[in-house]
Design an enzyme around this catalytic site. Structure first.
Site, PDB file in Angstrom:
ATOM      1  N   GLY A  14      42.445   9.053  19.991  1.00 20.51           N
ATOM      2  CA  GLY A  14      41.268   9.356  20.816  1.00 20.51           C
ATOM      3  C   GLY A  14      40.478   8.086  21.064  1.00 20.51           C
ATOM      4  O   GLY A  14      41.050   7.005  21.230  1.00 20.51           O
ATOM      5  N   THR A  26      38.762  13.339  14.174  1.00 21.67           N
ATOM      6  CA  THR A  26      39.353  14.480  14.873  1.00 21.67           C
ATOM      7  C   THR A  26      40.775  14.110  15.287  1.00 21.67           C
ATOM      8  O   THR A  26      41.068  12.944  15.559  1.00 21.67           O
ATOM      9  CB  THR A  26      38.547  14.850  16.141  1.00 21.67           C
ATOM     10  OG1 THR A  26      38.462  13.711  16.995  1.00 21.67           O
ATOM     11  CG2 THR A  26      37.160  15.348  15.783  1.00 21.67           C
ATOM     12  N   ASN A  28      43.130  14.348  18.056  1.00 15.30           N
ATOM     13  CA  ASN A  28      43.144  14.671  19.491  1.00 15.30           C
ATOM     14  C   ASN A  28      44.490  15.203  19.965  1.00 15.30           C
ATOM     15  O   ASN A  28      45.536  14.675  19.598  1.00 15.30           O
ATOM     16  CB  ASN A  28      42.763  13.421  20.296  1.00 15.30           C
ATOM     17  CG  ASN A  28      41.354  12.953  19.995  1.00 15.30           C
ATOM     18  OD1 ASN A  28      41.002  12.757  18.835  1.00 15.30           O
ATOM     19  ND2 ASN A  28      40.548  12.794  21.009  1.00 15.30           N
ATOM     20  N   GLU A  80      39.666  18.372  20.470  1.00 12.98           N
ATOM     21  CA  GLU A  80      39.664  17.621  19.205  1.00 12.98           C
ATOM     22  C   GLU A  80      39.367  18.512  18.011  1.00 12.98           C
ATOM     23  O   GLU A  80      38.212  18.815  17.750  1.00 12.98           O
ATOM     24  CB  GLU A  80      38.566  16.560  19.222  1.00 12.98           C
ATOM     25  CG  GLU A  80      38.501  15.624  20.384  1.00 12.98           C
ATOM     26  CD  GLU A  80      37.255  14.756  20.263  1.00 12.98           C
ATOM     27  OE1 GLU A  80      37.112  14.031  19.261  1.00 12.98           O
ATOM     28  OE2 GLU A  80      36.413  14.830  21.161  1.00 12.98           O
ATOM     29  N   TYR A 107      48.107  10.777  13.155  1.00 11.34           N
ATOM     30  CA  TYR A 107      48.692  10.235  14.394  1.00 11.34           C
ATOM     31  C   TYR A 107      50.205  10.407  14.377  1.00 11.34           C
ATOM     32  O   TYR A 107      50.865  10.084  13.395  1.00 11.34           O
ATOM     33  CB  TYR A 107      48.391   8.745  14.565  1.00 11.34           C
ATOM     34  CG  TYR A 107      46.960   8.448  14.897  1.00 11.34           C
ATOM     35  CD1 TYR A 107      46.278   9.193  15.865  1.00 11.34           C
ATOM     36  CD2 TYR A 107      46.282   7.422  14.266  1.00 11.34           C
ATOM     37  CE1 TYR A 107      44.961   8.922  16.164  1.00 11.34           C
ATOM     38  CE2 TYR A 107      44.954   7.142  14.561  1.00 11.34           C
ATOM     39  CZ  TYR A 107      44.304   7.893  15.507  1.00 11.34           C
ATOM     40  OH  TYR A 107      43.007   7.627  15.805  1.00 11.34           O
ATOM     41  N   ARG A 120      29.385  27.498  19.595  1.00 13.50           N
ATOM     42  CA  ARG A 120      28.241  27.128  20.445  1.00 13.50           C
ATOM     43  C   ARG A 120      28.742  26.328  21.632  1.00 13.50           C
ATOM     44  O   ARG A 120      29.921  25.952  21.692  1.00 13.50           O
ATOM     45  CB  ARG A 120      27.221  26.306  19.648  1.00 13.50           C
ATOM     46  CG  ARG A 120      27.767  24.978  19.137  1.00 13.50           C
ATOM     47  CD  ARG A 120      26.697  24.134  18.435  1.00 13.50           C
ATOM     48  NE  ARG A 120      27.274  22.929  17.857  1.00 13.50           N
ATOM     49  CZ  ARG A 120      27.428  21.763  18.495  1.00 13.50           C
ATOM     50  NH1 ARG A 120      27.041  21.611  19.746  1.00 13.50           N
ATOM     51  NH2 ARG A 120      27.977  20.734  17.881  1.00 13.50           N
ATOM     52  N   PHE A 125      23.283  15.043  22.492  1.00  7.44           N
ATOM     53  CA  PHE A 125      22.306  14.788  21.439  1.00  7.44           C
ATOM     54  C   PHE A 125      21.659  13.439  21.679  1.00  7.44           C
ATOM     55  O   PHE A 125      22.283  12.534  22.241  1.00  7.44           O
ATOM     56  CB  PHE A 125      22.970  14.852  20.063  1.00  7.44           C
ATOM     57  CG  PHE A 125      23.318  16.265  19.655  1.00  7.44           C
ATOM     58  CD1 PHE A 125      22.371  17.089  19.053  1.00  7.44           C
ATOM     59  CD2 PHE A 125      24.578  16.783  19.916  1.00  7.44           C
ATOM     60  CE1 PHE A 125      22.678  18.404  18.708  1.00  7.44           C
ATOM     61  CE2 PHE A 125      24.890  18.090  19.571  1.00  7.44           C
ATOM     62  CZ  PHE A 125      23.936  18.902  18.968  1.00  7.44           C
TER      63      PHE A 125
HETATM   64  N1  RBF Z   1      30.112  15.768  21.036  1.00  8.31           N
HETATM   65  C1  RBF Z   1      29.016  15.959  21.794  1.00  8.31           C
HETATM   66  O1  RBF Z   1      28.691  15.117  22.614  1.00  8.31           O
HETATM   67  N2  RBF Z   1      28.255  17.097  21.686  1.00  8.31           N
HETATM   68  C2  RBF Z   1      28.544  18.082  20.800  1.00  8.31           C
HETATM   69  O2  RBF Z   1      27.832  19.096  20.742  1.00  8.31           O
HETATM   70  C3  RBF Z   1      29.680  17.896  19.956  1.00  8.31           C
HETATM   71  N3  RBF Z   1      30.001  18.812  19.003  1.00  8.31           N
HETATM   72  C4  RBF Z   1      31.099  18.600  18.209  1.00  8.31           C
HETATM   73  C5  RBF Z   1      31.429  19.537  17.219  1.00  8.31           C
HETATM   74  C6  RBF Z   1      32.526  19.354  16.402  1.00  8.31           C
HETATM   75  C7  RBF Z   1      32.854  20.385  15.359  1.00  8.31           C
HETATM   76  C8  RBF Z   1      33.333  18.191  16.539  1.00  8.31           C
HETATM   77  C9  RBF Z   1      34.519  17.959  15.660  1.00  8.31           C
HETATM   78  C10 RBF Z   1      33.012  17.248  17.519  1.00  8.31           C
HETATM   79  C11 RBF Z   1      31.910  17.440  18.368  1.00  8.31           C
HETATM   80  N4  RBF Z   1      31.574  16.506  19.346  1.00  8.31           N
HETATM   81  C12 RBF Z   1      30.471  16.699  20.122  1.00  8.31           C
HETATM   82  C13 RBF Z   1      32.549  15.466  19.714  1.00  8.31           C
HETATM   83  C14 RBF Z   1      32.304  14.089  19.187  1.00  8.31           C
HETATM   84  O3  RBF Z   1      31.391  13.434  20.025  1.00  8.31           O
HETATM   85  C15 RBF Z   1      33.669  13.390  19.206  1.00  8.31           C
HETATM   86  O4  RBF Z   1      34.516  14.004  18.266  1.00  8.31           O
HETATM   87  C16 RBF Z   1      33.582  11.909  18.910  1.00  8.31           C
HETATM   88  O5  RBF Z   1      32.764  11.271  19.821  1.00  8.31           O
HETATM   89  C17 RBF Z   1      34.979  11.263  18.941  1.00  8.31           C
HETATM   90  O6  RBF Z   1      35.604  11.411  20.166  1.00  8.31           O
HETATM   91 MG    MG Z   2      39.685  11.922  17.430  1.00  3.96          MG
END
Ligand code: RBF
Ligand code: MG
Length: 166
Positions: A14, A26, A28, A80, A107, A120, A125
């Site tokens: 990712g 995560t 991907n 992810e 990977y 949700r 943020f």
């Molecule tokens: N990214 C957001 O921009 N907003 C979110 O509300 C958000 N919620 C997430 C919830 C979970 C359970 C996970 C695993 C990831 C979430 N992310 C969210 C993604 C996160 O920004 C992303 O995994 C990293 O930026 C890596 O690509």
């Molecule tokens: Mg990832």
């Protein structure tokens, strides 16, 4: 979306942000491998479910982010899953840089993912800290909901461990 949604894909790289910046890695999934139509039909949001790595015998509770990571404004949609190390796995339970669970990168491994419910919408943020707090809460919600003994849970845990392609 109609649950469960079952996906199977090799784990691709990712943005590297999950592990590096957030401390929440995560795994991907690959759009081409899942099939563009199926992938594009996934509605953005935060979900929970189960996942496994093919050839291994564990099924993990899994918090899943689908969409555009609005905190970062990605152009491309991602799917992810964050596989949650169980409490008894003390080595991995709090080993990430933000004190959250961390297994491995996976990977190149084949991941099976069953999405069973919605938590949700994905949100922008205002800071990384607030995003991390929200994800930590998602992990708690995932653990609670995945503990509920339902026929769906039993079915999906079983599918994660099966070796059939569909
Ligand atoms: N990214 C957001 O921009 N907003 C979110 O509300 C958000 N919620 C997430 C919830 C979970 C359970 C996970 C695993 C990831 C979430 N992310 C969210 C993604 C996160 O920004 C992303 O995994 C990293 O930026 C890596 O690509
Ligand atoms: Mg990832």
């Amino acid at each position: 979306m109609n649950f469960p949604i079952r996906l199977r894909s090799c784990v691709i790289r990712g943005f590297g942000r999950g592990s590096r910046e957030l401390g929440i890695p995560t795994a991907n999934l690959d759009r081409a491998e899942i099939g563009e139509n199926v992938f594009d039909s996934l509605s953005p949001g935060i979900y929970y479910g189960f996942a496994s790595i093919e050839g291994r015998t564990n099924v993990y509770k899994t918090a899943i982010s689908i969409g555009y990571n609005p905190t970062y404004g990605n152009d491309e949609k991602t799917c992810e899953p964050h596989l949650i190390s169980p409490p008894e796995d003390t080595d991995h339970r709090t080993s990430s840089s933000c004190g959250e669970t961390q297994l491995e990168d996976f990977y190149g491994e084949v991941l099976r993912l069953s999405i069973i419910g919605h938590i949700r919408d994905e949100l922008p943020f205002e800071s990384v800290e607030k995003l991390v707090d929200a994800i930590k809460n998602d992990i708690k919600v995932t653990e609670m909901r995945c503990d509920e003994e339902t026929p769906l849970k039993a079915e999906e845990e079983k599918w994660c461990l099966s070796t059939k392609k569909d």
